[in-house]
Motif scaffolding. Structure first.
Motif, PDB file in Angstrom:
ATOM      1  N   UNK A  22       0.834  -1.206   0.000  1.00 37.68           N
ATOM      2  CA  UNK A  22       0.000   0.000   0.000  1.00 37.68           C
ATOM      3  C   UNK A  22       0.867   1.253   0.000  1.00 37.68           C
ATOM      4  N   UNK A  23       1.964   1.222   0.737  1.00 41.21           N
ATOM      5  CA  UNK A  23       2.831   2.399   0.810  1.00 41.21           C
ATOM      6  C   UNK A  23       3.398   2.765  -0.557  1.00 41.21           C
ATOM      7  N   UNK A  24       3.792   1.764  -1.338  1.00 40.62           N
ATOM      8  CA  UNK A  24       4.318   2.023  -2.681  1.00 40.62           C
ATOM      9  C   UNK A  24       3.252   2.630  -3.577  1.00 40.62           C
ATOM     10  N   UNK A  25       2.060   2.058  -3.527  1.00 38.37           N
ATOM     11  CA  UNK A  25       0.979   2.563  -4.384  1.00 38.37           C
ATOM     12  C   UNK A  25       0.486   3.934  -3.923  1.00 38.37           C
ATOM     13  N   UNK A  26       0.590   4.208  -2.620  1.00 36.57           N
ATOM     14  CA  UNK A  26       0.236   5.546  -2.135  1.00 36.57           C
ATOM     15  C   UNK A  26       1.193   6.584  -2.705  1.00 36.57           C
ATOM     16  N   UNK A  27       2.478   6.258  -2.704  1.00 35.13           N
ATOM     17  CA  UNK A  27       3.461   7.156  -3.308  1.00 35.13           C
ATOM     18  C   UNK A  27       3.202   7.355  -4.792  1.00 35.13           C
ATOM     19  N   UNK A  28       2.858   6.274  -5.481  1.00 33.52           N
ATOM     20  CA  UNK A  28       2.534   6.376  -6.899  1.00 33.52           C
ATOM     21  C   UNK A  28       1.336   7.263  -7.147  1.00 33.52           C
ATOM     22  N   UNK A  29       0.323   7.152  -6.282  1.00 28.78           N
ATOM     23  CA  UNK A  29      -0.879   7.979  -6.417  1.00 28.78           C
ATOM     24  C   UNK A  29      -0.565   9.459  -6.209  1.00 28.78           C
ATOM     25  N   UNK A  30       0.307   9.744  -5.239  1.00 31.83           N
ATOM     26  CA  UNK A  30       0.697  11.137  -4.981  1.00 31.83           C
ATOM     27  C   UNK A  30       1.337  11.751  -6.219  1.00 31.83           C
ATOM     28  N   UNK A  31       2.330  11.065  -6.775  1.00 31.23           N
ATOM     29  CA  UNK A  31       3.075  11.618  -7.900  1.00 31.23           C
ATOM     30  C   UNK A  31       2.236  11.651  -9.179  1.00 31.23           C
ATOM     31  N   UNK A  32       1.353  10.679  -9.361  1.00 30.73           N
ATOM     32  CA  UNK A  32       0.492  10.684 -10.547  1.00 30.73           C
ATOM     33  C   UNK A  32      -0.453  11.875 -10.522  1.00 30.73           C
ATOM     34  N   UNK A  33      -1.118  12.091  -9.404  1.00 29.70           N
ATOM     35  CA  UNK A  33      -2.064  13.200  -9.285  1.00 29.70           C
ATOM     36  C   UNK A  33      -1.344  14.543  -9.382  1.00 29.70           C
ATOM     37  N   UNK A  34      -0.185  14.634  -8.742  1.00 30.70           N
ATOM     38  CA  UNK A  34       0.604  15.863  -8.803  1.00 30.70           C
ATOM     39  C   UNK A  34       1.030  16.163 -10.239  1.00 30.70           C
TER      40      UNK A  34
END
Length: 363
Positions: A22-34
């Motif tokens: 989950x932590x990896x995908x949370x980071x991915x979600x942050x950078x994708x949305x940004x």
């Protein structure tokens, strides 16, 4: 979506195992949305400016300077936030998780109400928009549907309970009052964020801080080991909501690039109603409704200032407690600079966020 793709090839390519974290995908979600906001923000703002000749109508009852400093600024920037948020969530979350769909439903539905409201304001050139009673009725209907959905997904022993921060074992079963209380949380949070969104960047950072706190809370609450150790409500599957909060942080951070003083665009009701509804839904699912009142203390303060002002005005026949509400306008009237108010409110939000996170350990 990416998780489903990765799982198909994980036996052949073992490095894809990181998608299960989950932590990896949370980071991915942050950078994708940004990245989405930063890539398309300028184009979207130009599109809004082209189709909104006069920009967001300025409320006549507001501070006089706003008619000069904010006139012509386009609104409905919340659509950029929603687009980035939905994209980041859909790409990086486990779409088999019902909590993801519940919070997306509330966020997008409340955003839809905001879009209609903002469109009517721009079309008619005034700050009235959608009728207040109709707007509230739509929020309540959507809230009830979401709460019934949440009740159906939560563990049976917790579907109507209220947990208290800083207390280990005491849990209050709300019973039939769960729906009214849940409505107060979701609808109240939505409108409180809406009231806070009156100065450039004022609502955006407190929303990010609250989202970060609930990202940590849902991650811990979704893990049976962490939840047991910290003695917080364990909601199986709720950890996936950390990915949603990551997308929320990334989209708000990207939007802040354009919303920082002096703002190039306003989020409007499109963004504020959606973001507040998202925070309220996260609180109800994670059983941390009271914690939301702590980490979202700035939103609570803004809403209370309006309620106190209106109530006192009616009781005393025209007297006021504050020079103007919401309370950030009171400080404007007292001569505070806009940037000073915004940054000080950010500092307060940061402190309240730390207190909210402390509830995970101090029980």
């Amino acid at each position: 979506m990416l998780l489903d793709i990765a799982e198909k090839y994980i036996l052949d390519y073992h490095f894809l195992n990181v998608f299960r974290y989950i932590t990896f995908r949370t980071g991915g979600a942050i950078f994708t949305s940004l990245a989405f906001c930063l890539s398309f923000g300028a184009y979207f703002i130009r599109y809004l400016a082209k189709h909104q000749a006069l920009g967001q109508p300025i409320r006549k009852e507001g501070p006089e300077m706003h008619a000069l400093t904010k006139k012509g600024t386009p609104t409905m920037g919340g659509m950029l936030i929603l687009g980035a948020l939905v994209l980041g969530t859909i790409l990086w979350s486990d779409l088999r998780n019902p909590y993801i769909w519940i919070v997306l439903f509330v966020t997008c539905a409340y955003g839809g109400i905001g879009i209609i409201d903002d469109y009517l304001k721009v079309k008619h050139g005034n700050s009235k928009g959608l009728a207040g009673n109709l707007k509230m009725a739509l929020q309540i209907v959507i809230g009830i549907l979401a709460l019934l959905w949440i009740q159906g997904e939560l563990p049976e022993t917790m579907c109507t309970t209220l947990a208290f921060p800083f207390v280990k074992s005491f849990v209050l079963d709300l019973g039939v009052f769960f729906i009214p209380f849940g409505l107060l949380v979701i609808v109240g949070a939505s409108n409180a964020v809406n009231l806070t969104d009156g100065l450039d960047g004022l609502a955006t950072v407190p929303v990010m801080i609250a989202a970060f706190c609930f990202g940590a809370i849902t991650y811990v609450g979704g893990n049976s080991i962490f939840a047991t150790y910290l003695q917080v409500p364990h909601i199986p599957g709720s950890g996936e909501l950390a990915v949603f909060t990551g997308a929320l942080i990334g989209s708000c951070l990207g939007f802040l690039w354009f919303n920082a003083p002096p703002a190039m665009v306003f989020m409007g009701d499109t963004g504020s109603l959606a973001l507040g509804g998202a925070l309220g839904t996260l609180a109800v699912i994670s059983k941390n409704e009271i914690v939301l009142a702590i980490v979202g203390g700035v939103f609570v303060l803004e809403a209370l200032s309006v309620m106190l002002q209106v109530g006192y005005f009616k009781i005393t026949g025209g007297k006021r407690i504050f020079l103007m509400t919401p309370i950030h306008h009171h400080f404007e009237k007292k001569g505070w600079k806009e940037a000073t108010i915004v940054i000080r409110f950010w500092i307060i939000s940061f402190i309240l966020g730390l207190i909210g996170l402390a509830t995970l350990k101090l029980r």
